[in-house]
Design a protein around this motif. Structure first.
Motif, short mmCIF file in Angstrom:
data_model
loop_
_atom_site.label_atom_id
_atom_site.label_comp_id
_atom_site.label_asym_id
_atom_site.label_seq_id
_atom_site.Cartn_x
_atom_site.Cartn_y
_atom_site.Cartn_z
N UNK A 61 13.09 26.49 -96.85
CA UNK A 61 13.86 26.40 -95.65
C UNK A 61 15.01 25.14 -96.11
N UNK A 62 14.52 24.30 -96.42
CA UNK A 62 15.45 23.02 -96.70
C UNK A 62 16.64 23.24 -97.75
N UNK A 63 15.98 23.89 -98.65
CA UNK A 63 16.80 24.14 -99.94
C UNK A 63 17.97 25.03 -99.37
N UNK A 64 17.78 26.15 -98.84
CA UNK A 64 18.71 27.18 -98.44
C UNK A 64 19.29 26.70 -96.92
N UNK A 65 19.09 25.69 -96.44
CA UNK A 65 19.77 25.06 -95.23
C UNK A 65 19.55 25.98 -93.98
N UNK A 66 18.40 26.24 -93.83
CA UNK A 66 17.68 27.17 -92.78
C UNK A 66 16.91 26.02 -91.52
N UNK A 67 17.18 26.54 -90.31
CA UNK A 67 16.46 26.08 -89.29
C UNK A 67 14.91 26.66 -88.98
N UNK A 68 14.09 26.09 -88.96
CA UNK A 68 12.77 26.96 -88.49
C UNK A 68 12.72 26.66 -87.07
N UNK A 82 -1.99 33.39 -95.55
CA UNK A 82 -0.66 33.98 -95.27
C UNK A 82 0.08 32.92 -94.38
N UNK A 83 1.30 32.63 -94.79
CA UNK A 83 2.37 32.02 -93.69
C UNK A 83 3.52 32.85 -93.62
N UNK A 84 4.08 33.10 -92.57
CA UNK A 84 5.33 33.52 -92.04
C UNK A 84 6.16 32.65 -91.21
N UNK A 85 7.44 32.34 -91.64
CA UNK A 85 8.30 31.45 -91.08
C UNK A 85 9.56 32.23 -90.43
N UNK A 86 9.78 32.25 -89.45
CA UNK A 86 11.02 32.77 -88.66
C UNK A 86 12.18 31.66 -89.15
N UNK A 87 13.29 31.95 -89.30
CA UNK A 87 14.41 30.84 -89.63
C UNK A 87 15.63 31.28 -88.95
N UNK A 116 16.43 35.05 -90.09
CA UNK A 116 15.77 35.78 -91.14
C UNK A 116 14.40 35.24 -91.18
N UNK A 117 13.63 35.33 -92.39
CA UNK A 117 12.36 34.89 -92.61
C UNK A 117 12.08 34.67 -93.93
N UNK A 118 11.10 33.99 -93.98
CA UNK A 118 10.27 33.61 -95.33
C UNK A 118 8.73 33.82 -95.03
N UNK A 119 7.92 34.55 -96.16
CA UNK A 119 6.67 34.76 -95.95
C UNK A 119 6.12 34.76 -97.51
N UNK A 120 4.76 34.14 -97.11
CA UNK A 120 3.77 34.05 -98.37
C UNK A 120 2.44 34.66 -98.17
N UNK A 121 1.97 35.43 -99.00
CA UNK A 121 0.56 35.88 -99.03
C UNK A 121 -0.07 35.57 -100.45
#
Length: 268
Positions: A61-68, A82-87, A116-121
């Motif tokens: 998120x920091x790299x692409x300049x997003x607020x969490x 699993x992790x889901x972050x809404x940005x 948008x969002x970032x997810x990992x599983x």
């Protein structure tokens, strides 16, 4: 086909392009006994638990300049996380983020994106009878606006010790300029590999499959170097007889080739 770079577009309203990066990595190992296979799963679960994965995605998120805006995370039984972050849109935008080049490791804001969002599983698992164990992580970064999530790819590659990587990138939808002209892509891209440093590419065999007219890009990479000790869990190759080393090496390479090419390979 060459894709033109469109900088400083005067848009009619919001940039409606959706850019999605899917990053899949695999770690392969051989664990001889049931106890070793259980130990490998426990080791992976500890190394890539929900807390550490959250840290990795926060850096993305920091790299692409997003607020969490929100984080949801979960460790599973018997294994996996699993992790889901809404940005949301960041405060800074740097035109260099549109260049077709590797992105940074996390040290500064380099781009801008909209909600948008970032997810990992994660998916650790073991073969039932031949000692092969695998760990897979699937990460998806979906953005709207100027920044491409490909700028996070360099950091993701360095965050996982990957034997195999599969990367898919797609730009969907369109946006309009002030004259009503549609733009189906707003940045130049010929290959995902152009976002990966040369020092990394030298370590891997790589294959591209790109559909330029549909803005679909696919790259998969297989580690070149093979040292058996790097693939053994609970033992080292000095503990094995030469014939057993050969058999284990054949099993491991077969597993890696099947994953890389996406099909089962008959036994020779």
């Amino acid at each position: 086909m060459e894709i033109k770079s469109f900088k400083k577009l005067k848009l009619y309203g919001f940039n409606n392009l959706t850019k999605s990066l899917s990053f899949n990595m695999y770690d392969i190992c051989y664990a001889k006994t049931d106890e070793d296979r259980k130990g490998y799963i426990e080791y992976i679960d500890e190394q890539y638990n929900a807390e550490r994965l959250t840290s990795i995605l926060t850096n993305v998120s920091d790299i692409i300049g997003a607020n969490i805006l929100n984080i949801a995370k979960q460790d599973y039984e018997p294994q996996g996380a699993s992790v889901t972050i809404l940005i949301s849109e960041g405060d800074e935008y740097n035109e260099q983020s549109e260049n077709e080049s590797p992105g940074p490791l996390p040290n500064s804001l380099v781009g801008h994106l909209d909600k948008s969002h970032i997810t990992v599983h994660t998916y650790p698992e073991s073969h039932p009878d031949d000692g092969i164990s695998t760990f897979r992580a699937d990460i998806d970064v979906s953005t709207c606006g100027h920044i491409s999530p490909l700028k996070a790819l360099n950091y993701l590659i360095h965050s996982f010790e990957s034997d195999i990587m599969t990367m898919d990138y797609r730009v969907r939808g369109f946006t309009r300029d002030v004259n009503g002209r549609k733009y189906f892509i707003d940045h130049k891209i010929n290959s995902i590999q152009n976002y990966i440093p040369g020092s990394t590419k030298e370590k891997y065999h790589a294959i591209d499959v790109n559909v330029y007219q549909e803005s679909i890009f696919h790259t998969k990479m297989l580690l070149k170097e093979f040292d058996l000790d790097n693939y053994l869990f609970g033992i080292s190759k000095k503990d094995l007889a030469p014939s057993e080393r050969r058999k284990i090496k054949q099993r491991l390479k077969k597993e890696m080739m099947e994953i890389f090419y996406g099909r089962n390979i008959a036994k020779v």
